[in-house]
Design an enzyme around this catalytic site. Structure first.
Site, mmCIF file in Angstrom:
data_model
loop_
_atom_site.group_PDB
_atom_site.id
_atom_site.type_symbol
_atom_site.label_atom_id
_atom_site.label_comp_id
_atom_site.label_asym_id
_atom_site.label_seq_id
_atom_site.Cartn_x
_atom_site.Cartn_y
_atom_site.Cartn_z
ATOM 1 N N ILE A 56 0.862 -1.192 0.000
ATOM 2 C CA ILE A 56 0.000 0.000 0.000
ATOM 3 C C ILE A 56 0.898 1.243 0.000
ATOM 4 O O ILE A 56 1.198 1.802 1.056
ATOM 5 C CB ILE A 56 -0.957 0.026 1.211
ATOM 6 C CG1 ILE A 56 -1.758 -1.267 1.302
ATOM 7 C CG2 ILE A 56 -1.902 1.228 1.121
ATOM 8 C CD1 ILE A 56 -2.734 -1.312 2.471
ATOM 9 N N PRO A 57 1.365 1.691 -1.176
ATOM 10 C CA PRO A 57 2.182 2.912 -1.234
ATOM 11 C C PRO A 57 1.354 4.136 -0.849
ATOM 12 O O PRO A 57 0.181 4.239 -1.203
ATOM 13 C CB PRO A 57 2.606 2.989 -2.711
ATOM 14 C CG PRO A 57 2.258 1.676 -3.303
ATOM 15 C CD PRO A 57 1.147 1.104 -2.497
ATOM 16 N N HIS A 58 1.966 5.069 -0.105
ATOM 17 C CA HIS A 58 1.295 6.307 0.278
ATOM 18 C C HIS A 58 2.340 7.302 0.750
ATOM 19 O O HIS A 58 3.498 6.942 0.991
ATOM 20 C CB HIS A 58 0.278 6.057 1.397
ATOM 21 C CG HIS A 58 0.891 5.502 2.637
ATOM 22 N ND1 HIS A 58 1.232 4.159 2.765
ATOM 23 C CD2 HIS A 58 1.264 6.083 3.814
ATOM 24 C CE1 HIS A 58 1.764 3.946 3.946
ATOM 25 N NE2 HIS A 58 1.807 5.100 4.614
ATOM 26 N N ALA A 59 1.950 8.549 0.866
ATOM 27 C CA ALA A 59 2.822 9.605 1.387
ATOM 28 C C ALA A 59 1.970 10.535 2.236
ATOM 29 O O ALA A 59 0.769 10.301 2.437
ATOM 30 C CB ALA A 59 3.509 10.347 0.248
#
Length: 709
Positions: free
Chosen positions: A624-627
């Protein structure tokens, strides 16, 4: 007129309040109905009148308050009369019965116990029946012999665990002054028929031990929480009494070595030396180590101490546990908690005593768990999801009360990111058409109200014959009972019904007036001056509806479900990608094209992985990529990239990913419902394989839909 536990607590709350206390505040704090609030205030006024004090003042729109002179004189009156009339609750009676029996080695007759808790023989017998069943959880037994009476039998260590638990049942939370006011009642000083031999402690003895506990705070450079401060004071009294009776504790040889390495052991040595003068008995080495256990398990308000490299091995383990918990919490919640170093330092302060409480089975009763589950279920569940790190370190399961205490800390830190959990209300569905229809309506209502919990669905007959403690009812058929607001709707809500529900429920739960400077109560007072009001309740509801009416269209602030975010246009199926960076870029493309995020956000996700490593891989084959939201999120969104051939985020096989869910969160809370459903979906390995090998987006959507209710 006497005061029971709750009315005493309410009076104490009024004494310590800076201003007037609203009915709502009392209802929420003590979890009682409006009717009960007024009943308790009436009881308090009776006690105040008997003691020649001014009654509680009730001011419309403000609430209840005490005049300054009365507030000052209440503690004075308590000290003066020495015996503040106080009725024990059933829970308190059971707790005191346990403590009277555990505080001595010889049996006690029923008559003695009945006098101590000041109820009839029959009531005492019923209390003892409940106690007999409950106390077995500590591996001790309540035994009765006709000639000698009641006694508790079992190992000394188990008896002391029971003492710790039952102290948490009887000690008040309202402060030292309230505690001292109850001491005469606990000792039955007003009853000359009860022998001194039955008393658990003396007032001077209590004050001496309280001073010793306060001095231990200085030695440890910490500040105990109030409830632990009082609890430790009474624990030490009981342990001293047990020792004078010849009942010593025994500590395992392996444990001795570990305990003597701690700074708490040095503080325990000083405590034991001082206690020996109070109880006129020498405290052996095992007793000092036993006190060390309790100091290690102490709940701490604050600490001036700094973590040192020479701390004991267990502390070093817990530092690593805390780091893993924070990492996983951020990963599962998809948030970045600011000032992480400070967060971990403060969390260690709470995790360390929790570790020792669980390890040494020093169980206390606390309402925190139920309140956290009720008020902040998302934060509680997230904390429950990361607690396995602590469980592995202890080798035991962590109970929900301890999870809730840590969830409070995580929740408080989340609010630092701008998230303020909303107050939640409870609603009941009444449906005459069966479970299918009620579930359909429940799903629609959950999408409509973000701060309302649907507690269940019942038939019309069930509703009309049973009592339900809810804030309002939504029904598909007219009902006759009107003790709570009832909104009648169709099984499938129309847009007009949705808007009407929003208006009415918002007015009911108090989220109606957008301009907080407007006071509905104040406006009603002005109207009352210039007009005759024939239906005050009806007028108030209409005014609230008017101020809650939207200017144009209805805007619903909700936590969307998974299927509301992962729609067809946000899902892609690809054979492969060049590397993990391309996987991020391709996976984020739908969000970029739809305006959910900017290019800056895509680069920020890549930079974060370069800096922190493959932390985004949350399960086998799933990432789950996120920033951070401030790095380019325009609106909440989620996209899914399914890869037939996995892409590696490191050289490790466990970091090979086939499913990328790119998350664009706008804050720390709004996405949690969808994320929770996503986690549930991927917890089933067959679903992961199903999505990896899906030949069409429609197949993927069917799986998502199944986990979005």
């Amino acid at each position: 007129m006497s005061l029971d536990q709750r009315s005493t607590a309410i009076l104490s709350h009024l004494v310590n309040a800076e201003s007037y206390v609203s009915v709502k505040e009392i209802m929420e704090k003590f979890k009682i109905s409006r009717r009960t609030v007024y009943y308790d205030i009436e009881k308090i006024n009776g006690w105040l009148e008997e003691n020649k004090l001014q009654p509680v003042d009730k001011v419309r729109g403000l609430g209840f308050g005490l005049d300054q002179e009365t507030a000052k004189r209440i503690p004075e009156k308590i000290e003066l009369f020495k015996t503040w009339q106080y009725d024990y609750s059933a829970k308190e009676r059971k707790g005191w019965l346990a403590l009277y029996l555990l505080g001595r080695d010889s049996p006690l007759f029923l008559e003695d116990l009945a006098k101590k808790v000041r109820v009839s023989r029959n009531t005492t017998i019923e209390d003892l029946k409940l106690l007999k069943e409950e106390i077995e959880r500590f591996h001790v037994k309540l035994q009765f012999e006709r000639k000698s009476g009641y006694r508790v039998i079992g190992e000394e260590d188990d008896k002391r665990k029971a003492i710790v638990y039952y102290l948490s049942n009887v000690l008040p939370n309202e402060g030292w002054q309230t505690l001292l006011s109850k001491i005469p009642t606990m000792l039955n000083l007003a009853d000359s028929n009860i022998e001194d031999r039955l008393n658990l402690f003396e007032l001077e003895e209590l004050k001496a031990v309280q001073t010793i506990v306060a001095e231990s705070e200085k030695d440890l450079n910490i500040h105990y929480t109030d409830d632990f401060f009082y609890s430790l004071t009474f624990r030490l009294i009981f342990f001293g009494k047990r020792l004078t009776q010849g009942k010593e504790i025994r500590i395992d040889e392996v444990e001795k070595e570990v305990l003597t390495e701690t700074k708490e052991y040095k503080a325990a040595c000083k405590i034991a030396q001082k206690l020996s003068y109070v109880f006129h008995v020498n405290f052996p080495h095992d007793e000092i180590l036993y006190i060390t256990k309790h100091l290690l398990s102490s709940r701490v308000q604050s600490s001036q101490g700094v973590f040192q490299e020479n701390e004991n091995t267990e502390t070093h383990v817990l530092v690593e546990v805390v780091s893993k918990m924070v990492t996983d919490f951020q990963k599962y919640a998809c948030v970045f908690l600011k000032e992480r170093d400070l967060l971990e330092k403060n969390l260690l302060l709470h995790v360390k005593p929790s570790y020792y409480r669980i390890k040494y089975e020093l169980e206390v009763e606390n309402r925190v768990a139920e309140l956290m589950k009720e008020k902040y279920p998302d934060v509680f569940l997230l904390t429950k999801k990361v607690i396995h790190h602590l469980e592995q370190a202890i080798g035991k399961k962590v109970n929900e009360n301890e999870i809730a205490l840590l969830a409070m800390h995580f929740g408080g830190w989340m609010r630092r990111t701008g998230v303020t959990p909303a107050n939640r209300k409870q609603a009941l569905i009444v449906c005459a058409s069966g479970v299918g229809t009620s579930k359909l309506l429940e799903h629609q209502l959950e999408g409509l109200f973000s701060t309302v919990d649907i507690v269940g669905s019942v038939s019309l007959r069930e509703f009309e014959t049973n009592e339900y403690q809810v804030d309002f009812v939504v029904s598909t058929t007219p009902v006759s009972r009107k003790d709570v607001p009832v909104f009648v709707v169709s099984p499938i809500l129309t847009e007009a019904e949705k808007e009407s529900l929003l208006l009415n429920v918002n007015a009911l739960v108090g989220t109606d007036v957008k301009d907080k400077s407007i006071s509905v109560e104040g406006l009603l007072e002005i109207i009352k001056k210039h007009a005759t009001i024939t239906d005050k309740e009806g007028l108030e509801k209409e005014v609230r509806k008017y101020f809650s009416k939207p200017n144009s269209k209805v805007v619903v602030s909700t936590k969307p479900s998974l299927h509301q975010l992962l729609t067809k246009e946000y899902i892609q199926i690809k054979k492969d990608v060049k590397d993990w960076k391309e996987a991020i870029r391709v996976g984020a493309m739908p969000l970029l094209e739809k305006g959910n995020i900017t290019e800056e956000y895509v680069q920020s996700m890549i930079n974060t992985i370069l800096q922190l490593g493959p932390y985004i891989v949350v399960a086998p084959k799933v990432a789950i990529p996120h920033a951070k939201p401030e790095n380019g999120v325009k609106k909440l969104g989620m996209s899914l990239l399914c890869l037939e051939e996995g892409v590696k985020f490191s050289q490790s096989k466990r970091h090979e990913v086939n499913l990328l869910i790119v998350l664009a969160a706008i804050d720390g809370e709004t996405h949690l419902k969808a994320l929770s459903q996503l986690t549930t979906m991927f917890s089933e390995p067959t679903n992961v394989n199903k999505l990896v090998h899906a030949q069409s987006i429609e197949t993927i959507l069917q799986t998502i839909e199944a986990y979005s209710t």
